[in-house]
Design a protein around this motif. Structure first.
Motif, PDB file in Angstrom:
ATOM      1  N   ALA A 137       1.013  -1.093   0.052  1.00  0.00           N
ATOM      2  CA  ALA A 137      -0.156   0.005   0.011  1.00  0.00           C
ATOM      3  C   ALA A 137       0.892   1.186  -0.072  1.00  0.00           C
ATOM      4  CB  ALA A 137      -1.106  -0.057   1.198  1.00  0.00           C
ATOM      5  N   GLN A 138       1.889   1.191   0.836  1.00  0.00           N
ATOM      6  CA  GLN A 138       2.913   2.257   0.848  1.00  0.00           C
ATOM      7  C   GLN A 138       3.476   2.649  -0.281  1.00  0.00           C
ATOM      8  OE1 GLN A 138       5.163   1.272   4.279  1.00  0.00           O
ATOM      9  NE2 GLN A 138       3.827   2.284   5.691  1.00  0.00           N
ATOM     10  N   ASN A 139       3.873   1.737  -1.228  1.00  0.00           N
ATOM     11  CA  ASN A 139       4.607   1.889  -2.341  1.00  0.00           C
ATOM     12  C   ASN A 139       3.562   2.248  -3.533  1.00  0.00           C
ATOM     13  OD1 ASN A 139       7.510   0.574  -3.130  1.00  0.00           O
ATOM     14  ND2 ASN A 139       6.595  -0.832  -1.626  1.00  0.00           N
ATOM     15  N   ARG A 196      -7.700   5.278  -3.304  1.00  0.00           N
ATOM     16  CA  ARG A 196      -6.986   5.024  -4.372  1.00  0.00           C
ATOM     17  C   ARG A 196      -6.296   3.733  -4.698  1.00  0.00           C
ATOM     18  NH1 ARG A 196      -7.546   5.173  -9.925  1.00  0.00           N
ATOM     19  NH2 ARG A 196      -5.644   6.003 -10.844  1.00  0.00           N
ATOM     20  N   VAL A 197      -5.285   3.600  -3.484  1.00  0.00           N
ATOM     21  CA  VAL A 197      -4.701   2.441  -3.468  1.00  0.00           C
ATOM     22  C   VAL A 197      -5.587   1.067  -3.407  1.00  0.00           C
ATOM     23  CG1 VAL A 197      -3.259   1.048  -1.781  1.00  0.00           C
ATOM     24  CG2 VAL A 197      -2.795   3.413  -2.180  1.00  0.00           C
ATOM     25  N   ALA A 198      -6.619   1.187  -2.645  1.00  0.00           N
ATOM     26  CA  ALA A 198      -7.528  -0.046  -2.639  1.00  0.00           C
ATOM     27  C   ALA A 198      -8.182  -0.287  -3.922  1.00  0.00           C
ATOM     28  CB  ALA A 198      -8.662   0.378  -1.910  1.00  0.00           C
ATOM     29  N   TYR A 251      -3.068  -7.948   0.290  1.00  0.00           N
ATOM     30  CA  TYR A 251      -1.870  -7.578  -0.029  1.00  0.00           C
ATOM     31  C   TYR A 251      -1.448  -6.312   0.431  1.00  0.00           C
ATOM     32  CZ  TYR A 251      -1.761 -11.420  -3.413  1.00  0.00           C
ATOM     33  OH  TYR A 251      -1.669 -12.771  -3.867  1.00  0.00           O
ATOM     34  N   ALA A 252      -2.318  -5.569   0.838  1.00  0.00           N
ATOM     35  CA  ALA A 252      -2.045  -4.093   1.262  1.00  0.00           C
ATOM     36  C   ALA A 252      -0.968  -3.874   2.237  1.00  0.00           C
ATOM     37  CB  ALA A 252      -3.387  -3.529   1.619  1.00  0.00           C
ATOM     38  N   ARG A 253      -0.827  -4.924   3.360  1.00  0.00           N
ATOM     39  CA  ARG A 253       0.016  -4.712   4.100  1.00  0.00           C
ATOM     40  C   ARG A 253       1.338  -5.723   4.115  1.00  0.00           C
ATOM     41  NH1 ARG A 253      -4.842  -4.397   7.031  1.00  0.00           N
ATOM     42  NH2 ARG A 253      -5.229  -2.558   8.322  1.00  0.00           N
ATOM     43  N   ARG A 254       1.417  -6.267   3.052  1.00  0.00           N
ATOM     44  CA  ARG A 254       2.590  -7.135   2.732  1.00  0.00           C
ATOM     45  C   ARG A 254       3.744  -6.488   2.072  1.00  0.00           C
ATOM     46  NH1 ARG A 254       0.627 -12.786  -0.487  1.00  0.00           N
ATOM     47  NH2 ARG A 254      -1.085 -13.192   0.909  1.00  0.00           N
ATOM     48  N   TYR A 255       4.917  -7.024   2.433  1.00  0.00           N
ATOM     49  CA  TYR A 255       6.210  -6.153   2.006  1.00  0.00           C
ATOM     50  C   TYR A 255       6.511  -6.955   0.492  1.00  0.00           C
ATOM     51  CZ  TYR A 255       6.362  -3.649   6.272  1.00  0.00           C
ATOM     52  OH  TYR A 255       6.170  -2.776   7.324  1.00  0.00           O
ATOM     53  N   PRO A 256       7.205  -6.569  -0.192  1.00  0.00           N
ATOM     54  CA  PRO A 256       7.692  -6.816  -1.320  1.00  0.00           C
ATOM     55  C   PRO A 256       8.394  -8.114  -1.306  1.00  0.00           C
ATOM     56  CG  PRO A 256       8.398  -4.392  -1.376  1.00  0.00           C
ATOM     57  CD  PRO A 256       7.651  -4.849   0.015  1.00  0.00           C
ATOM     58  N   HIS A 257       9.207  -8.589  -0.398  1.00  0.00           N
ATOM     59  CA  HIS A 257       9.973  -9.919  -0.350  1.00  0.00           C
ATOM     60  C   HIS A 257       8.915 -10.944  -0.308  1.00  0.00           C
ATOM     61  CE1 HIS A 257       9.330 -10.693   4.045  1.00  0.00           C
ATOM     62  NE2 HIS A 257       9.445  -9.183   4.216  1.00  0.00           N
ATOM     63  N   ARG A 303       2.591  -6.552 -10.652  1.00  0.00           N
ATOM     64  CA  ARG A 303       1.406  -5.915 -10.648  1.00  0.00           C
ATOM     65  C   ARG A 303       1.204  -4.793  -9.746  1.00  0.00           C
ATOM     66  NH1 ARG A 303      -3.085  -9.667 -11.847  1.00  0.00           N
ATOM     67  NH2 ARG A 303      -2.160 -11.686 -12.840  1.00  0.00           N
ATOM     68  N   VAL A 304       2.164  -4.923  -8.521  1.00  0.00           N
ATOM     69  CA  VAL A 304       2.206  -3.511  -7.651  1.00  0.00           C
ATOM     70  C   VAL A 304       3.028  -2.481  -8.434  1.00  0.00           C
ATOM     71  CG1 VAL A 304       3.269  -2.607  -5.516  1.00  0.00           C
ATOM     72  CG2 VAL A 304       2.211  -5.035  -5.481  1.00  0.00           C
TER      73      VAL A 304
END
Length: 347
Positions: free
Chosen positions: A114-116, A134-136, A149-155, A164-165
């Motif tokens: 989400a932050q990305n 907008r993120v959602a 997925y919003a709270r996951r980290y790229p790794h 996709r992100v």
């Protein structure tokens, strides 16, 4: 589809290269005595289209792309976006208004998904409520459920999910132009095809103008509204619709790029038309069904997989006849034999 609003600008195009050039200084550490990377390029990207640049390594396609957002500064000519010369614009503001997707995504590893995605909205001062909504919206658009997925980290994501992100982040502020440099190159073949299909759906929905670079001719003809085949120095060998590129290569360089997979590509690009259908033909009651508008390759695959001589053809929900493998091959021959359009740019 987004319309160009700059007064006096032809709204047929969103990006224009006017004799654009990039020459690296002779004796530079990376390009010693190199010829022009891009030499006198004149090219328009139409509003709302996907234009794909394809060609061998070193032909100047990525340099061309990066001149649009000034990651590479032109040394001659002009590059215009929505009627404005990019050289006259503040480079930071320019890049915030142009989406950019690269092969390895470039997500911030210490920030959540989400932050990305929210990177540019926050730089532009959007409030939290608007940003969160907008993120959602974008995560849903690219097929990533926000609650998962919003709270996951790229790794914690697969390569396809990270890509996709990256697309979602590039679309965050609804940019008029999206630049994509080998965007699916790091994804496995199955995931790559799925991402291509997903991106095509998103682009149709949003109508964003897209300029995409790839070295893969199959990706080019699959993704593009028009393909620009480039050679050394950023020269456009041919600029045309995918079917035209494959069926009627304009130069030996284009023919070499299309290569020995030409028939398979024509089968993927050609469509079953009413002229291919035998209105009086009969098929077995349990014969498989295809539809007017299906890819010729899919029709041929259906005939081969089911081991039948004819399949039923439907159009608008009604049975209109049958088609055979002979008819599909005849359609393929017509694609090759059809005269090339006389007004195709770049020929």
């Amino acid at each position: 589809m987004r319309a160009v609003t700059v007064p006096g600008v032809d709204d047929e195009w969103a990006i224009r290269f006017e004799h654009a050039a990039k020459t690296y200084a002779a004796g530079s550490s990376s390009r010693r005595d190199a010829p022009a990377a891009v030499d006198e390029l004149t090219l328009d990207v139409r509003t709302g289209e996907v234009l794909v640049l394809v060609g061998p390594s070193g032909c100047g396609k990525s340099t061309t792309l990066r001149m649009v957002n000034r990651l590479v500064e032109p040394t001659g000519g002009r590059v215009l976006v929505e009627g404005r010369d990019v050289a006259t614009l503040d480079v930071v503001e320019l890049r915030r208004r142009i989406g950019y997707v690269i092969q390895n995504v470039g997500l911030f590893p210490h920030r959540t998904v989400a932050q990305n995605v929210a990177t540019v909205p926050r730089l532009l001062g959007w409030d939290r409520t608007r940003t969160r909504a907008r993120v959602a919206e974008l995560l849903e658009l690219v097929g990533l459920a926000p609650d998962r997925y919003a709270r996951r980290y790229p790794h914690a994501l697969s390569g396809g999910e990270r890509q996709r992100v990256g697309v979602a982040r590039a679309l965050a502020t609804d940019p008029p132009v999206l630049l994509m440099d080998e965007p699916f190159g790091a994804v496995d073949p199955v995931g790559r095809r799925r991402l291509q299909d997903e991106f095509a759906r998103i682009q149709r929905e949003l109508g964003t103008t897209v300029m995409l670079v790839t070295h893969d001719i199959d990706e080019a003809v699959r993704m593009a509204d028009r393909v620009a085949v480039m050679s050394l120095g950023g020269h456009v060998e041919q600029l045309a619709a995918p079917l035209e590129i494959v069926a009627h290569p304009a130069t030996p360089a284009v023919a070499d790029l299309v290569g020995r997979g030409r028939v398979a590509r024509l089968l993927a690009l050609g469509r079953l038309s009413p002229d291919d259908v035998d209105a009086h033909g009969t098929a077995a009651p349990d014969a498989p069904v295809v539809h007017v508008g299906d890819e010729l390759g899919e029709v041929l695959d259906t005939l081969a997989s089911d081991g039948v001589t004819a399949v039923a053809v439907h159009h608008d929900g009604a049975l209109v006849g049958t088609v055979t493998s002979t008819a599909v091959l005849a359609a393929l021959r017509r694609l090759v034999a059809a005269p090339a359009p006389a007004d195709v740019p770049g020929r």
